[in-house]
Scaffold this active site. Structure first.
Site, PDB file in Angstrom:
ATOM      1  N   SER A 139       0.626  -1.372  -0.463  1.00 18.07           N
ATOM      2  CA  SER A 139       0.052   0.106  -0.172  1.00 18.07           C
ATOM      3  C   SER A 139       0.945   1.229   0.231  1.00 18.07           C
ATOM      4  O   SER A 139       1.366   1.418   1.036  1.00 18.07           O
ATOM      5  CB  SER A 139      -1.078  -0.032   1.250  1.00 18.07           C
ATOM      6  OG  SER A 139      -1.707   1.412   1.745  1.00 18.07           O
ATOM      7  N   HIS A 187      -0.517  -1.136  -4.157  1.00 14.62           N
ATOM      8  CA  HIS A 187      -2.503  -0.601  -3.963  1.00 14.62           C
ATOM      9  C   HIS A 187      -2.419   0.543  -3.712  1.00 14.62           C
ATOM     10  O   HIS A 187      -1.316   1.145  -3.059  1.00 14.62           O
ATOM     11  CB  HIS A 187      -2.496  -1.595  -2.861  1.00 14.62           C
ATOM     12  CG  HIS A 187      -3.887  -1.713  -1.509  1.00 14.62           C
ATOM     13  ND1 HIS A 187      -5.135  -2.122  -2.506  1.00 14.62           N
ATOM     14  CD2 HIS A 187      -3.801  -0.921  -0.778  1.00 14.62           C
ATOM     15  CE1 HIS A 187      -6.169  -1.738  -1.312  1.00 14.62           C
ATOM     16  NE2 HIS A 187      -5.158  -0.817  -0.356  1.00 14.62           N
ATOM     17  N   ASP A 212      -4.810   3.725  -1.479  1.00  9.93           N
ATOM     18  CA  ASP A 212      -5.609   3.797  -0.891  1.00  9.93           C
ATOM     19  C   ASP A 212      -6.632   5.422  -1.308  1.00  9.93           C
ATOM     20  O   ASP A 212      -6.077   6.229  -1.055  1.00  9.93           O
ATOM     21  CB  ASP A 212      -5.182   3.957   0.831  1.00  9.93           C
ATOM     22  CG  ASP A 212      -5.113   2.261   1.146  1.00  9.93           C
ATOM     23  OD1 ASP A 212      -5.861   1.915   0.332  1.00  9.93           O
ATOM     24  OD2 ASP A 212      -4.077   2.051   0.604  1.00  9.93           O
ATOM     25  N   MET A 250      -9.150   8.203   0.036  1.00  6.50           N
ATOM     26  CA  MET A 250      -9.907   8.422   1.170  1.00  6.50           C
ATOM     27  C   MET A 250     -10.234  10.703   0.746  1.00  6.50           C
ATOM     28  O   MET A 250     -10.076  10.577   0.636  1.00  6.50           O
ATOM     29  CB  MET A 250      -9.144   9.016   2.318  1.00  6.50           C
ATOM     30  CG  MET A 250      -8.046   7.023   2.041  1.00  6.50           C
ATOM     31  SD  MET A 250      -7.284   7.019   3.935  1.00  6.50           S
ATOM     32  CE  MET A 250      -6.612   5.464   4.308  1.00  6.50           C
ATOM     33  N   HIS A 272      -8.631   1.206  -4.411  1.00  5.25           N
ATOM     34  CA  HIS A 272      -9.197   0.574  -2.918  1.00  5.25           C
ATOM     35  C   HIS A 272      -9.744   2.267  -3.032  1.00  5.25           C
ATOM     36  O   HIS A 272      -9.498   2.864  -1.945  1.00  5.25           O
ATOM     37  CB  HIS A 272      -8.072  -0.005  -2.176  1.00  5.25           C
ATOM     38  CG  HIS A 272      -9.344   0.162  -0.757  1.00  5.25           C
ATOM     39  ND1 HIS A 272      -8.899  -0.049   0.484  1.00  5.25           N
ATOM     40  CD2 HIS A 272     -10.625   0.168  -0.588  1.00  5.25           C
ATOM     41  CE1 HIS A 272      -9.414  -0.214   1.608  1.00  5.25           C
ATOM     42  NE2 HIS A 272     -10.930  -0.284   0.821  1.00  5.25           N
ATOM     43  N   MET A 312     -12.495   4.448  -0.504  1.00  5.17           N
ATOM     44  CA  MET A 312     -12.602   4.996   0.596  1.00  5.17           C
ATOM     45  C   MET A 312     -13.663   5.835   0.182  1.00  5.17           C
ATOM     46  O   MET A 312     -13.532   6.716   0.951  1.00  5.17           O
ATOM     47  CB  MET A 312     -11.852   4.375   1.624  1.00  5.17           C
ATOM     48  CG  MET A 312     -11.251   3.511   1.834  1.00  5.17           C
ATOM     49  SD  MET A 312      -9.876   3.269   2.980  1.00  5.17           S
ATOM     50  CE  MET A 312      -8.752   3.213   1.266  1.00  5.17           C
ATOM     51  N   MET A 323     -12.127  -5.879   5.252  1.00  4.59           N
ATOM     52  CA  MET A 323     -10.746  -4.977   6.004  1.00  4.59           C
ATOM     53  C   MET A 323     -10.666  -5.363   7.667  1.00  4.59           C
ATOM     54  O   MET A 323     -11.444  -6.250   8.013  1.00  4.59           O
ATOM     55  CB  MET A 323     -12.031  -3.076   6.665  1.00  4.59           C
ATOM     56  CG  MET A 323     -11.498  -2.770   4.836  1.00  4.59           C
ATOM     57  SD  MET A 323     -10.764  -2.274   3.896  1.00  4.59           S
ATOM     58  CE  MET A 323      -9.306  -2.088   5.182  1.00  4.59           C
ATOM     59  N   ASP A 354      -6.633  -6.715   3.713  1.00  4.56           N
ATOM     60  CA  ASP A 354      -6.210  -4.788   4.194  1.00  4.56           C
ATOM     61  C   ASP A 354      -6.020  -4.258   5.406  1.00  4.56           C
ATOM     62  O   ASP A 354      -7.467  -3.792   6.012  1.00  4.56           O
ATOM     63  CB  ASP A 354      -6.701  -3.990   3.289  1.00  4.56           C
ATOM     64  CG  ASP A 354      -5.972  -2.954   2.574  1.00  4.56           C
ATOM     65  OD1 ASP A 354      -5.837  -2.421   3.600  1.00  4.56           O
ATOM     66  OD2 ASP A 354      -7.111  -1.810   2.680  1.00  4.56           O
TER      67      ASP A 354
HETATM   68  C1  DX5 Z   1      -6.272   1.407   5.223  1.00  2.00           C
HETATM   69  C2  DX5 Z   1      -6.395   1.136   3.871  1.00  2.00           C
HETATM   70  C3  DX5 Z   1      -5.335  -0.017   4.157  1.00  2.00           C
HETATM   71  C4  DX5 Z   1      -3.712   0.728   4.400  1.00  2.00           C
HETATM   72  C5  DX5 Z   1      -2.628  -0.133   5.686  1.00  2.00           C
HETATM   73  O1  DX5 Z   1      -7.470   2.407   4.978  1.00  2.00           O
HETATM   74  O2  DX5 Z   1      -6.975   0.802   3.482  1.00  2.00           O
HETATM   75  O3  DX5 Z   1      -4.875   0.130   3.117  1.00  2.00           O
HETATM   76  O4  DX5 Z   1      -2.678   1.721   4.171  1.00  2.00           O
HETATM   77  O5  DX5 Z   1      -1.375  -0.355   6.061  1.00  2.00           O
HETATM   78  P1  DX5 Z   1      -1.407  -1.265   7.091  1.00  2.00           P
HETATM   79  O6  DX5 Z   1      -0.540  -2.300   5.941  1.00  2.00           O
HETATM   80  O7  DX5 Z   1       0.032  -0.168   8.015  1.00  2.00           O
HETATM   81  O8  DX5 Z   1      -2.011  -1.444   8.409  1.00  2.00           O
HETATM   82 ZN    ZN Z   2      -6.439  -0.199   0.763  1.00  2.00          ZN
END
Ligand code: DX5
Ligand code: ZN
Length: 215
Positions: free
Chosen positions: A7, A32, A34, A36, A65, A67, A136, A174
């Site tokens: 990620s 990956h 993320d 947000m 991903h 969010m 998650m 994740d």
């Molecule tokens: C959290 C993200 C993850 C996060 C994982 O909301 O969706 O992808 O970056 O990070 P680690 O592996 O550090 O928990």
């Molecule tokens: Zn993620």
């Protein structure tokens, strides 16, 4: 062997190119990414512009991903930005089936993510239409959180559902994945490991990825 999806949320954004090159040289399978929005989750990360820079810096699969609320408004932008897999949250979609059809009609693989409190059974009727489930294992919004142990049971339930339906759905985990818990996660039935801190906070990220890959 599991698919390893580091990620980039935990990358150093002042030297993104360097981190992308490091991943390119590593055994990482997917990037990956993320996204947000500060509404669905209490954090804001980055959008299509950064996804586009990153996708142009790699030939590996870009696993995006989302969010975010109302993901249907942005699916096309993420396709144009180079997303190969687009995952939306079940909790963020009023018309999940419609959103999945949209993602597939844009030519991407479609994923559904569920939060720690959402039961796997809610995926029963969408499972046939999707390529990936993202379970998650932390509450979404931040990297570096602790793995929620009940996720192991959810992985087993989901794996059983997929086997019963004869589906080869990716089961992606994740949040809080470490070198210590990766074995039990894979044993439970997961085949994609997302890892942020375990990769980027390691003294040798390339080795950390190789170790995850060898699980
Ligand atoms: C959290 C993200 C993850 C996060 C994982 O909301 O969706 O992808 O970056 O990070 P680690 O592996 O550090 O928990
Ligand atoms: Zn993620």
């Amino acid at each position: 062997m599991p698919i390893i999806a580091p990620s980039l949320l935990s990358a150093n954004f002042l030297q993104l190119e360097k981190d992308c090159n490091m991943l390119n040289e590593s055994q990482a399978d997917w990037f990956h990414l993320d996204v947000m929005d500060g509404r669905f989750v209490p954090n804001i990360s980055f959008g299509p512009m950064i996804v586009e820079f990153i996708s142009k810096a790699t030939t590996k699969v870009c696993d995006v991903h989302l969010m975010i609320e109302e993901p249907e408004k942005y699916a096309e932008q993420f396709k144009n930005a180079g997303a190969n897999i687009l995952t939306v949250h079940l909790e963020a979609c009023k018309h999940l089936h419609r959103n999945i059809q949209q993602i597939k009609s844009l030519g991407m693989k479609a994923g559904v993510a569920i939060n720690p409190h959402t039961p796997v059974s809610l995926l029963e009727d969408i499972l046939y239409d999707i390529d990936l489930v993202c379970l998650m294992s932390v509450n979404p919004g931040f990297g570096g959180q602790k793995f929620i142990p009940q996720t192991i049971e959810k992985i087993k339930q989901l794996k059983t559902m997929c086997v019963q339906k004869n589906l080869k759905t990716y089961i992606e985990i994740d949040g809080g994945v470490t070198l210590d818990n990766a074995d039990s996660i894979i044993k439970a039935g997961a085949n994609v490991l997302v890892a942020g801190n375990t990769v980027f906070k390691a003294s040798n990220p390339i080795n950390a990825i190789a170790e995850l890959k060898s699980k």
